[in-house]
Design an enzyme around this catalytic site. Sequence first.
Site: not given
Ligand code: GUN
Length: 292
Positions: A53, A97, A120
């Site tokens: 990311k 995350q 998100d």
């Molecule tokens: N863990 C797995 N997928 C995601 C996501 O789309 N966002 C976040 N914040 N954590 C994740």
Amino acid sequence: MPAHIIDGKAQAARLRATIASDVAKLAGRGIKPGLAVVLVGSDPASQVYVRSKAKQTLEAGMASFEHRLPVHTTEAELLALVTALNHDDAVDGILVQLPLPPEINADSVLRAIDPAKDVDGFHPINVGLVATGTGGIVPCTPLGSMMLLRSVRAELSGLNAVIVGRSNIVGKPMAQLLLKEGCTVTVAHSKTRDLPALVRTADIVVAAVGRREMIRGAWIKPGAIVIDVGINRVTDVAGGSRLTGDVAFAEVVQTAAAITPVPGGVGPMTIACLLSNTVDAATARRGNRAPG
Ligand code: GUN
């Protein structure tokens, strides 16, 4: 005839190029979108995602702020960081995350994020806006999945969609987006009876269950579109590891009209959509003037 394989890698690259051009236009107005990613602990898969990311954020010309906190971070410490990021004007998007360590209440943390910076789309305000079809920030994986779906079928109205998996991250928001498009949506889960028969009714199958190759070829109606959200790491006999989806690809590719591969399908779109949500948040926070 084998299914058309939907190239998520190529579509994500095109989306990132559009985002980079939008970011360049914003730079002309003195705006540099910023994304803060918070990782608590050292879960190996999460570390890979967070690194990727940050790399793609920088490549798009945006600012990246990485916060790696030790596994024993308290909920109060994490909430204090989220509050600081909410007030930091250089930060347009905040992503914490998941999964978080079990001692931390993830719902409390997600609720603490400013909904305008919740790239998100997990804050209840955004969940509610998306559910009512009245705006809000759309979670990245469902957003990317919809783009892939639309790349093979522009008009989804009237189609039967079966989503396997009822998570807040994928299954539930995906159901809202497909409903909005006029699909008849069924969300299946671990208590669903006769899942193969249900999946056989689907024109669109979205697999988001986290069980490798669970959806078999014999479950698929000829001509269905299959979106595989699963990312499962499997170790092969030689001791190497590879990724596989929730769909038995080699079987389903024989029956479906179109299918996303793993890797190279939904995964790359998810991060591209995160960047897109961050640019949108950066413009929305400044009064919704689009780039340009
Ligand atoms: N863990 C797995 N997928 C995601 C996501 O789309 N966002 C976040 N914040 N954590 C994740």
